[in-house]
Scaffold this active site. Structure first.
Site, PDB file in Angstrom:
ATOM      1  N   ASP A  29       8.999  -6.056  -6.091  1.00  0.00           N
ATOM      2  CA  ASP A  29       8.352  -6.831  -5.036  1.00  0.00           C
ATOM      3  C   ASP A  29       8.564  -8.305  -5.355  1.00  0.00           C
ATOM      4  OD1 ASP A  29       5.962  -5.777  -2.859  1.00  0.00           O
ATOM      5  OD2 ASP A  29       6.281  -7.928  -3.104  1.00  0.00           O
ATOM      6  N   GLY A  55       6.731   8.668  10.479  1.00  0.00           N
ATOM      7  CA  GLY A  55       5.998   8.386   9.232  1.00  0.00           C
ATOM      8  C   GLY A  55       4.485   8.449   9.380  1.00  0.00           C
ATOM      9  N   ALA A  56       3.976   7.860  10.436  1.00  0.00           N
ATOM     10  CA  ALA A  56       2.517   7.805  10.611  1.00  0.00           C
ATOM     11  C   ALA A  56       2.014   8.904  11.545  1.00  0.00           C
ATOM     12  CB  ALA A  56       2.132   6.442  11.173  1.00  0.00           C
ATOM     13  N   ALA A 100      10.716   2.533   6.377  1.00  0.00           N
ATOM     14  CA  ALA A 100      10.067   1.228   6.581  1.00  0.00           C
ATOM     15  C   ALA A 100      10.449   0.690   7.960  1.00  0.00           C
ATOM     16  CB  ALA A 100      10.474   0.272   5.469  1.00  0.00           C
ATOM     17  N   HIS A 131      11.001   8.248  13.603  1.00  0.00           N
ATOM     18  CA  HIS A 131       9.870   7.359  13.291  1.00  0.00           C
ATOM     19  C   HIS A 131       8.537   8.131  13.315  1.00  0.00           C
ATOM     20  CE1 HIS A 131       8.509   2.870  13.501  1.00  0.00           C
ATOM     21  NE2 HIS A 131       7.753   3.580  12.681  1.00  0.00           N
ATOM     22  N   ASP A 181      13.929   7.465   8.746  1.00  0.00           N
ATOM     23  CA  ASP A 181      12.896   7.711   9.762  1.00  0.00           C
ATOM     24  C   ASP A 181      12.862   6.571  10.778  1.00  0.00           C
ATOM     25  OD1 ASP A 181      10.646   9.142  10.853  1.00  0.00           O
ATOM     26  OD2 ASP A 181       9.332   7.617   9.982  1.00  0.00           O
ATOM     27  N   ARG A 196       0.824  -1.219   0.000  1.00  0.00           N
ATOM     28  CA  ARG A 196       0.000   0.000   0.000  1.00  0.00           C
ATOM     29  C   ARG A 196       0.860   1.272   0.000  1.00  0.00           C
ATOM     30  NH1 ARG A 196      -2.763  -3.831   2.957  1.00  0.00           N
ATOM     31  NH2 ARG A 196      -5.019  -3.825   2.808  1.00  0.00           N
ATOM     32  N   ILE A 197       1.890   1.305   0.853  1.00  0.00           N
ATOM     33  CA  ILE A 197       2.703   2.524   0.957  1.00  0.00           C
ATOM     34  C   ILE A 197       3.555   2.710  -0.296  1.00  0.00           C
ATOM     35  CG2 ILE A 197       4.476   3.745   2.305  1.00  0.00           C
ATOM     36  CD1 ILE A 197       3.371   2.226   4.798  1.00  0.00           C
ATOM     37  N   GLU A 237      15.375   2.076  18.576  1.00  0.00           N
ATOM     38  CA  GLU A 237      14.676   3.360  18.648  1.00  0.00           C
ATOM     39  C   GLU A 237      14.417   3.718  20.105  1.00  0.00           C
ATOM     40  OE1 GLU A 237      11.261   3.140  16.040  1.00  0.00           O
ATOM     41  OE2 GLU A 237      12.520   2.978  14.269  1.00  0.00           O
TER      42      GLU A 237
HETATM   43  O1  LIG Z   1       4.173   0.382  11.013  1.00  0.00           O
HETATM   44  C1  LIG Z   1       3.656   1.467  11.263  1.00  0.00           C
HETATM   45  O2  LIG Z   1       2.453   1.577  11.505  1.00  0.00           O
HETATM   46  C2  LIG Z   1       4.490   2.710  11.252  1.00  0.00           C
HETATM   47  O3  LIG Z   1       5.837   2.402  11.182  1.00  0.00           O
HETATM   48  C3  LIG Z   1       4.190   3.636  12.410  1.00  0.00           C
HETATM   49  O4  LIG Z   1       4.574   3.115  13.635  1.00  0.00           O
HETATM   50  P1  LIG Z   1       4.087   3.848  14.986  1.00  0.00           P
HETATM   51  O5  LIG Z   1       2.610   3.626  15.093  1.00  0.00           O
HETATM   52  O6  LIG Z   1       4.831   3.197  16.087  1.00  0.00           O
HETATM   53  O7  LIG Z   1       4.398   5.302  14.844  1.00  0.00           O
END
Ligand SMILES: O=C(O)[C@H](O)COP(=O)(O)O
Length: 313
Positions: free
Chosen positions: A169, A283-284, A230, A281, A255, A149-150, A260
Site C-alpha cells: 500500500d 463481488g458484493a 477491484a 462484477h 470480476d 478493508r478488503i 461493464e
Molecule cells: O465498490 C463496490 O461497492 C463494489 O465494487 C460493488 O459494486 P456494485 O454495488 O455496483 O455491485
C-alpha cells in the site's frame, strides 16, 4: 419531508429504515442513464446509487435540492467527488459491509484458477472429460495490492488457508500486516516479484489507473495468477491478454472491467481465454452484503442529514 431517489438495486431493509424516518423513497431503475438522471434528480434530497449509475458533474450541477449522494457499496469512482464538494453535497458509502463478500469471492477465484476448474467445467459442457492438473494455494505466496478493508480481509482468509502474504500500500501499514501474519511493503515491485498469486484491492483513482501495466506484469513471476475484483481500469487488460497468450501469466480471474458489460473485442477475447475465469462484477452480490450495505447506508444518510448521531466519513 426528505425525498430519496434510488437508481440501482438496493436491499429493501435499508430503504425501510429511511421510510420509517419519514423519507419518501422513489426507486427508478431507469434513471441510472446520465441523460435521464439529469432531469430526474430535480426535487430529490438524497440519491442512492451503486456502480452502474455514473454521477457526473452535469448530474450534480442539474440537481436543485440534493444534499447527500449515497453509494450503496464501497467504490466512489463513479461519483464526481469534486463537483459534489463544490456544491456542498455530502457523499457517503458503506465500505465495511461488503468486505467479507468480496474476500470470499477472491479466495474462491484463486482456487478455481489454481485448479483450472473453469477449464474442466468448460470441457465438461462440451462433453469432454478433462482431468486437469492444478496446484494448491497453501504454501504459496500471495501479493495483496491495496491494504484497505478488503485487502486486509483477503489477507486474513489467505493466512488461514496457509498462504504467505505480502501486502502493498502507499500508506505504511506494517503494524496491521504484522498482526495478520503478513509482510508489508510500500514498493509495488517488491510485492509482486516473487508472488504466485497477485490480487488487486486498490480503489480507482488517478494514481491507481493502469497501476498493473505491461512493465509491472513483466516483473512478475512466470506463471503468476492474477485476480482483479477491484476495478478494471487499475490493470491494463490488453497487456494481460498478451501475457496470457505468451504464457507469462498462468491464469487470471476477473470480476471487473473497464467497460461493464465488456463489449470490446480484446475484452471478449480475454474473458474467453481458457486460463481465465470471469464473473460479472458480483463481488458484493451476496444477500448478506447487500442487506448490510443498505442498512449501513441508511444510517450514514441519517447521520449526514443530522437526524442521527454519528460520524460521517
Ligand atoms: O465498490 C463496490 O461497492 C463494489 O465494487 C460493488 O459494486 P456494485 O454495488 O455496483 O455491485
Amino acid at each position: 419531508m426528505y425525498k430519496v431517489l434510488v437508481t440501482d438495486k438496493v436491499h429493501e431493509e435499508g430503504l425501510n429504515i429511511l421510510k420509517r424516518n419519514g423519507f419518501e423513497v422513489v426507486v427508478d431503475l431507469d434513471a441510472y442513464r446520465p441523460e435521464v438522471l439529469k432531469e430526474r434528480i430535480k426535487g430529490f434530497d438524497v440519491l442512492i446509487v451503486r456502480s452502474r449509475t455514473k454521477v457526473r458533474r452535469e448530474v450534480i450541477e442539474a440537481a436543485d435540492r440534493l444534499k447527500v449522494i449515497a453509494r450503496a457499496g464501497s467504490g466512489l469512482d463513479n461519483i464526481d467527488l469534486e463537483a459534489a464538494r463544490e456544491k456542498g453535497i455530502k457523499v457517503v458509502n458503506a465500505p465495511d459491509a461488503l468486505k467479507n463478500a468480496v474476500a470470499e469471492l477472491v479466495i474462491a477465484m484463486m482456487i478455481v484458477v489454481a485448479r483450472k476448474a473453469m477449464y474442466s467445467y468448460r470441457a465438461l459442457l462440451e462433453g469432454k472429460w478433462e482431468k486437469v492438473m492444478g496446484t494448491e494455494i497453501a504454501g504459496k505466496k500471495l501479493a495483496v495490492i491495496g491494504f484497505g478493508r478488503i485487502g486486509r480481509e483477503v489477507t486474513k482468509k489467505a493466512r488461514e488457508l496457509g498462504m504467505d502474504v505480502i501486502a502493498y500500500d502507499v500508506i505504511d501499514m506494517s503494524d496491521v500486516a504484522e498482526e495478520l501474519g503478513a509482510k508489508f511493503t510500500k514498493d509495488l515491485i517488491e510485492a509482486i516479484r516473487d508472488a504466485d498469486f497477485v490480487t488487486l484491492h486498490v480503489p480507482l483513482t488517478p494514481e491507481t489507473r493502469n497501476l498493473i501495466n505491461k512493465d509491472v506484469i513483466e516483473k512478475m513471476k512466470d506463471g503468476v495468477i492474477i485476480i482483479n475484483a477491484a476495478r478494471g481500469e487499475v490493470m491494463d487488460y490488453k497487456a494481460l491478454l498478451e501475457a496470457l497468450e505468451s504464457g507469462k501469466v498462468g491464469g487470471a480471474a476477473l470480476d471487473v472491467y473497464p467497460e461493464e458489460p465488456p463489449q470490446s473485442e480484446y475484452l471478449l477475447k480475454l474473458i474467453r481465454h481458457p486460463n481465465v475465469f470471469a464473473t460479472a462484477h458480483i463481488g458484493a452480490q451476496t444477500k448478506e452484503a447487500q442487506r448490510r450495505t443498505s442498512i449501513e447506508i441508511a444510517h450514514r444518510i441519517l447521520q449526514a442529514l443530522g437526524i442521527e448521531r454519528g460520524e460521517v466519513t
